[in-house]
Motif scaffolding. Sequence first.
Motif, PDB file in Angstrom:
ATOM      1  N   ASP A 187      31.435  39.907  28.093  1.00  0.00           N
ATOM      2  CA  ASP A 187      30.313  40.118  27.178  1.00  0.00           C
ATOM      3  C   ASP A 187      30.555  39.485  25.809  1.00  0.00           C
ATOM      4  O   ASP A 187      29.623  39.014  25.159  1.00  0.00           O
ATOM      5  CB  ASP A 187      30.007  41.609  27.046  1.00  0.00           C
ATOM      6  N   VAL A 188      31.809  39.439  25.369  1.00  0.00           N
ATOM      7  CA  VAL A 188      32.122  38.745  24.121  1.00  0.00           C
ATOM      8  C   VAL A 188      31.766  37.265  24.244  1.00  0.00           C
ATOM      9  O   VAL A 188      31.147  36.680  23.345  1.00  0.00           O
ATOM     10  CB  VAL A 188      33.608  38.914  23.746  1.00  0.00           C
ATOM     11  N   PHE A 189      32.098  36.642  25.361  1.00  0.00           N
ATOM     12  CA  PHE A 189      31.844  35.213  25.497  1.00  0.00           C
ATOM     13  C   PHE A 189      30.397  34.898  25.857  1.00  0.00           C
ATOM     14  O   PHE A 189      29.913  33.802  25.546  1.00  0.00           O
ATOM     15  CB  PHE A 189      32.857  34.575  26.444  1.00  0.00           C
ATOM     16  N   ILE A 190      29.682  35.851  26.456  1.00  0.00           N
ATOM     17  CA  ILE A 190      28.227  35.699  26.572  1.00  0.00           C
ATOM     18  C   ILE A 190      27.619  35.643  25.174  1.00  0.00           C
ATOM     19  O   ILE A 190      26.797  34.768  24.863  1.00  0.00           O
ATOM     20  CB  ILE A 190      27.609  36.863  27.373  1.00  0.00           C
ATOM     21  N   THR A 191      28.049  36.556  24.327  1.00  0.00           N
ATOM     22  CA  THR A 191      27.479  36.665  22.980  1.00  0.00           C
ATOM     23  C   THR A 191      27.908  35.495  22.104  1.00  0.00           C
ATOM     24  O   THR A 191      27.093  34.919  21.378  1.00  0.00           O
ATOM     25  CB  THR A 191      27.897  38.001  22.344  1.00  0.00           C
ATOM     26  N   LEU A 192      29.181  35.114  22.163  1.00  0.00           N
ATOM     27  CA  LEU A 192      29.659  33.980  21.384  1.00  0.00           C
ATOM     28  C   LEU A 192      28.982  32.687  21.836  1.00  0.00           C
ATOM     29  O   LEU A 192      28.570  31.865  21.007  1.00  0.00           O
ATOM     30  CB  LEU A 192      31.175  33.852  21.497  1.00  0.00           C
ATOM     31  N   GLY A 193      28.855  32.499  23.146  1.00  0.00           N
ATOM     32  CA  GLY A 193      28.185  31.303  23.653  1.00  0.00           C
ATOM     33  C   GLY A 193      26.742  31.227  23.196  1.00  0.00           C
ATOM     34  O   GLY A 193      26.251  30.156  22.805  1.00  0.00           O
ATOM     35  N   THR A 194      26.045  32.353  23.213  1.00  0.00           N
ATOM     36  CA  THR A 194      24.661  32.401  22.741  1.00  0.00           C
ATOM     37  C   THR A 194      24.593  32.064  21.252  1.00  0.00           C
ATOM     38  O   THR A 194      23.696  31.329  20.810  1.00  0.00           O
ATOM     39  CB  THR A 194      24.069  33.796  22.996  1.00  0.00           C
ATOM     40  N   ALA A 195      25.557  32.562  20.479  1.00  0.00           N
ATOM     41  CA  ALA A 195      25.591  32.264  19.044  1.00  0.00           C
ATOM     42  C   ALA A 195      25.826  30.775  18.799  1.00  0.00           C
ATOM     43  O   ALA A 195      25.201  30.173  17.916  1.00  0.00           O
ATOM     44  CB  ALA A 195      26.663  33.105  18.363  1.00  0.00           C
ATOM     45  N   ILE A 196      26.722  30.167  19.566  1.00  0.00           N
ATOM     46  CA  ILE A 196      26.960  28.725  19.439  1.00  0.00           C
ATOM     47  C   ILE A 196      25.685  27.954  19.743  1.00  0.00           C
ATOM     48  O   ILE A 196      25.287  27.035  19.009  1.00  0.00           O
ATOM     49  CB  ILE A 196      28.109  28.275  20.358  1.00  0.00           C
ATOM     50  N   ASP A 197      25.019  28.309  20.834  1.00  0.00           N
ATOM     51  CA  ASP A 197      23.775  27.644  21.220  1.00  0.00           C
ATOM     52  C   ASP A 197      22.732  27.737  20.104  1.00  0.00           C
ATOM     53  O   ASP A 197      22.108  26.732  19.733  1.00  0.00           O
ATOM     54  CB  ASP A 197      23.250  28.272  22.512  1.00  0.00           C
TER      55      ASP A 197
END
Length: 197
Positions: free
Chosen positions: A73-83
């Motif tokens: 879930d951290v990397f789902i959220t971080l990836g979304t933030a990068i996008d």
Amino acid sequence: MRSSGVRQAEVRRESRETKIYVSLTLMPGSIKVSTPVKFLNHMLETLIFYMNASAEVIAEDLRGFDDHHVVEDVFITLGTAIDRALGDRVGIRRFGWSMVPMDDALALTAVDLGGRAYWVFRGSFIGERIGDLTTQMIPHIIRTLAIHSRATIHAEIRWGENDHHMAEALFKSLGMSMAMAMEYVDNTVRSLKGTMQ
């Protein structure tokens, strides 16, 4: 050359399993990371630092089964933030690559921020855990980040004798590759099609 402005995003993700908050700015600055997985904290700080970014990442594990849900879930959220921080991606270099040694370990990564998600991970670890992070989650991190940042990521651990060194070399390399790909180079779309999609 196009002015980059401030590229930033704030993303929250809440489920019955976790609560995640990410505030990301694609320029160097302070980094604050707090998750229940201590080795994950170390790798997140490393990744964000070498991305030439600043961020606050706060994660709460509501069920405590193992490290899987909070890491994913951290990397789902971080990836979304990068996008979101990348916006329309016009003017970025798009491609980035690096090779990083850390004592016995050597890792390499290559990134395409062209908007299509794909991932390749090659390599293996000696043990099942590095501190409190299960090593099987590291390929899953690459996959999750690629999907949610809409990036192609190729990542390889060429060799190594120490799991900590192998993981840290990988996250340093990934951060450097992302930083290179995110850099503004001109005011055009880096594609002969004229679009990133």
